[in-house]
Design an enzyme around this catalytic site. Sequence first.
Site, mmCIF file in Angstrom:
data_model
loop_
_atom_site.group_PDB
_atom_site.id
_atom_site.type_symbol
_atom_site.label_atom_id
_atom_site.label_comp_id
_atom_site.label_asym_id
_atom_site.label_seq_id
_atom_site.Cartn_x
_atom_site.Cartn_y
_atom_site.Cartn_z
ATOM 1 N N CYS A 124 5.938 -0.807 7.562
ATOM 2 C CA CYS A 124 5.653 0.520 8.137
ATOM 3 C C CYS A 124 6.819 1.480 7.940
ATOM 4 O O CYS A 124 6.626 2.693 7.967
ATOM 5 C CB CYS A 124 5.327 0.380 9.609
ATOM 6 S SG CYS A 124 6.614 -0.472 10.546
ATOM 7 N N ARG B 68 -0.178 7.820 5.587
ATOM 8 C CA ARG B 68 -0.154 8.271 6.982
ATOM 9 C C ARG B 68 -0.691 9.706 7.049
ATOM 10 O O ARG B 68 -1.453 10.058 7.939
ATOM 11 C CB ARG B 68 1.282 8.240 7.531
ATOM 12 C CG ARG B 68 1.917 6.869 7.666
ATOM 13 C CD ARG B 68 1.307 6.064 8.777
ATOM 14 N NE ARG B 68 1.371 6.755 10.053
ATOM 15 C CZ ARG B 68 2.431 6.746 10.889
ATOM 16 N NH1 ARG B 68 3.500 6.038 10.578
ATOM 17 N NH2 ARG B 68 2.408 7.404 12.024
ATOM 18 N N ASP C 262 7.823 -6.078 9.783
ATOM 19 C CA ASP C 262 8.353 -4.926 10.519
ATOM 20 C C ASP C 262 9.729 -5.329 11.040
ATOM 21 O O ASP C 262 10.089 -6.518 11.040
ATOM 22 C CB ASP C 262 7.385 -4.558 11.666
ATOM 23 C CG ASP C 262 7.832 -3.318 12.445
ATOM 24 O OD1 ASP C 262 8.670 -2.542 11.947
ATOM 25 O OD2 ASP C 262 7.330 -3.133 13.573
ATOM 26 N N GLN D 194 -0.544 3.968 12.283
ATOM 27 C CA GLN D 194 0.065 3.152 11.239
ATOM 28 C C GLN D 194 -0.942 2.144 10.686
ATOM 29 O O GLN D 194 -1.117 2.007 9.469
ATOM 30 C CB GLN D 194 1.281 2.411 11.812
ATOM 31 C CG GLN D 194 2.006 1.545 10.808
ATOM 32 C CD GLN D 194 2.700 2.362 9.735
ATOM 33 O OE1 GLN D 194 3.441 3.279 10.037
ATOM 34 N NE2 GLN D 194 2.455 2.040 8.477
#
Length: 304
Positions: A263, A291, A223, A131
Amino acid sequence: MKRDFICIKDWSVEEIEDILSLSEELKRNPQKFAQVLAGKTIALLFEKPSLRTHVSFMVGMYQLGGNAFYLGPEQVKLGVREPIKDIARTLSRYVEGIVLRTFSQENVLEMARYATVPVINGLSDLLHPCQALADIFTIKEKKGKLKGVNLGFIGDGNNVLHSLLYACAKLGINLFIATPKKYQPRREIFEEAKEFAQETKSEISLVKSPLEVAKTAEFLYTDVWVSMGQEREREKRLRDFKGFQINEELIEKAKNNPYILHCLPCHRGEEITEAVIESKYSLVFEQAENRLHVQKAILIRLLS
Ligand code: CP
Ligand code: NVA
């Protein structure tokens, strides 16, 4: 000697820069790499759910001419049917690489110790290195550079932040962090990152408030407050993180119209609001796409 991708701190600056430039080439010209891993197979062993990591590794491997198969939480119960060291040595006889998503970082280390093929950390409670590389690749795409860029992180000092700490410190990105006191990143990881940062002159610091982070940030990252495996702490965490949400009010006070990073998956109305995640400054789907490109680069470097 086989090489693993378990923690960004184990990779040199030159190796990380090489991954970033290979990712750029893979994104620009995927056809050129269509057969580079022909005949090779990787195993994805996941003890936790996943959309991005699962699909991007599967598709990435296919796009490189190889194969991948997935064993999800239903099948993977490390150490229950047999010990990790036996799984590692058995799989190494069948496949050319293992991607592991698990709880304890110890599991990743043990898998790597016994596997004779490369092991990639697809997220543990401690780290999420794939990530973080995709995130800095996304920052580089936007800014054309990494050194001296200001990244702000608001929220939980968790796996995602730990990997960002190493990545930023190694590549010269300034990282300003605001977390509730009890949710600061691990002291030893923070200190290690500070040491790497001395060489690149990046500034890594814990600041007092989300507002302080927002004021200097060119990129603002958050996050979830409740990570996978922490569901039982949900009520307490929602209380503890109050005031650490990225919302319109905070963005209005930010000076640089920061890009928004996450993320994913996100919890709208908790760490971030619907309006912010859907705003024109949000790069969350660029991150998700990247990614794929970055992990293809990692696979090429480890498996070729
Ligand atoms: N960001 C991320 O790792 O997403 P998944 O949990 O869906 O893989
Ligand atoms: N911190 C989150 C990241 C998910 C990609 C978790 O561990 O659930």
